[in-house]
Design an enzyme around this catalytic site. Structure first.
Site, PDB file in Angstrom:
ATOM      1  N   ASN A  24      -7.188  10.361  14.092  1.00  0.00           N
ATOM      2  CA  ASN A  24      -6.579  11.516  13.440  1.00  0.00           C
ATOM      3  C   ASN A  24      -7.311  12.767  13.920  1.00  0.00           C
ATOM      4  O   ASN A  24      -8.333  12.669  14.604  1.00  0.00           O
ATOM      5  CB  ASN A  24      -6.607  11.367  11.911  1.00  0.00           C
ATOM      6  CG  ASN A  24      -8.020  11.203  11.377  1.00  0.00           C
ATOM      7  OD1 ASN A  24      -8.939  11.928  11.743  1.00  0.00           O
ATOM      8  ND2 ASN A  24      -8.209  10.224  10.495  1.00  0.00           N
ATOM      9  N   ASP A  34      -7.291   2.975  14.034  1.00  0.00           N
ATOM     10  CA  ASP A  34      -8.522   3.769  13.934  1.00  0.00           C
ATOM     11  C   ASP A  34      -9.537   3.076  13.029  1.00  0.00           C
ATOM     12  O   ASP A  34     -10.703   2.901  13.392  1.00  0.00           O
ATOM     13  CB  ASP A  34      -8.172   5.157  13.401  1.00  0.00           C
ATOM     14  CG  ASP A  34      -9.293   6.172  13.517  1.00  0.00           C
ATOM     15  OD1 ASP A  34     -10.205   5.995  14.348  1.00  0.00           O
ATOM     16  OD2 ASP A  34      -9.242   7.180  12.782  1.00  0.00           O
ATOM     17  N   TYR A 122       2.257   6.649  11.616  1.00  0.00           N
ATOM     18  CA  TYR A 122       2.838   7.952  11.966  1.00  0.00           C
ATOM     19  C   TYR A 122       4.343   7.869  12.208  1.00  0.00           C
ATOM     20  O   TYR A 122       4.998   8.891  12.348  1.00  0.00           O
ATOM     21  CB  TYR A 122       2.137   8.554  13.176  1.00  0.00           C
ATOM     22  CG  TYR A 122       0.796   9.202  12.867  1.00  0.00           C
ATOM     23  CD1 TYR A 122       0.216   9.154  11.606  1.00  0.00           C
ATOM     24  CD2 TYR A 122       0.105   9.877  13.860  1.00  0.00           C
ATOM     25  CE1 TYR A 122      -0.997   9.756  11.339  1.00  0.00           C
ATOM     26  CE2 TYR A 122      -1.119  10.481  13.597  1.00  0.00           C
ATOM     27  CZ  TYR A 122      -1.668  10.420  12.338  1.00  0.00           C
ATOM     28  OH  TYR A 122      -2.865  11.027  12.073  1.00  0.00           O
TER      29      TYR A 122
END
Length: 168
Positions: A24, A34, A122
């Protein structure tokens, strides 16, 4: 042009020179890929992110850190566009792949593993996310010899494999 391989598996287990992380903007760890990379690689990745990216990283850009405890030498972090939040400029998505390959070249990496950037939380539509990845990778002027497109999900892996076989 690099050899592009579809892989069904865990990106944190890939034995390549560099693993790409879908970070991010804050570059302080998160969820999804992540979070998995930060958990598997250990605190050294976060500490390197804090040092190298005190102000974070712009969407579409990329930079590198140590890989910590992962089998790779480097993590190349890139920030994909958040489709669900209205970031629908495809050039930001393709920039993630292009910039990551540029960073790989700067590092001298010859093998790299990519997740499907922006296709998870996302919300980028899967087929287009894969087409953007493959199209950008095969068109890149890079010294990287092997690119793995790693899909954790079986359906996504099958779509990557099909698009690669069609030459998309």
């Amino acid at each position: 042009m690099p050899t592009v391989i579809a892989v069904h598996g865990d990106i944190t287990k890939q034995k390549v020179d560099a693993i790409v992380n879908t970070a991010n903007n804050k570059m302080r760890g998160g969820g999804g890929v992540d979070g998995a990379i930060h958990r598997a690689g250990g605190r050294a990745i976060l500490l390197d992110c804090i040092e190298r990216f005190p102000n974070g990283l712009a969407t579409g850009d990329a930079g590198w850190t140590t890989a910590g405890d992962l089998p790779a030498q480097w993590i190349i972090h890139t920030v994909g566009p958040n489709y669900r939040a209205g970031q629908r400029d495809r050039s930001l998505l393709t920039s993630c792949y292009g910039r990551a390959l540029e960073v790989a070249d700067e590092l001298g990496a010859r093998s790299i593993a990519f997740p499907l950037i922006s296709a998870g939380i996302y919300g980028w539509p899967l087929e287009d996310a894969i087409a953007a990845a493959i199209g950008t990778i095969v068109a890149a002027d890079t010294q990287v010899e092997e690119v793995r497109v790693v899909a954790f999900d079986a359906a996504a892996y099958e779509e990557v494999r099909q698009q690669l076989s069609r030459g998309v």
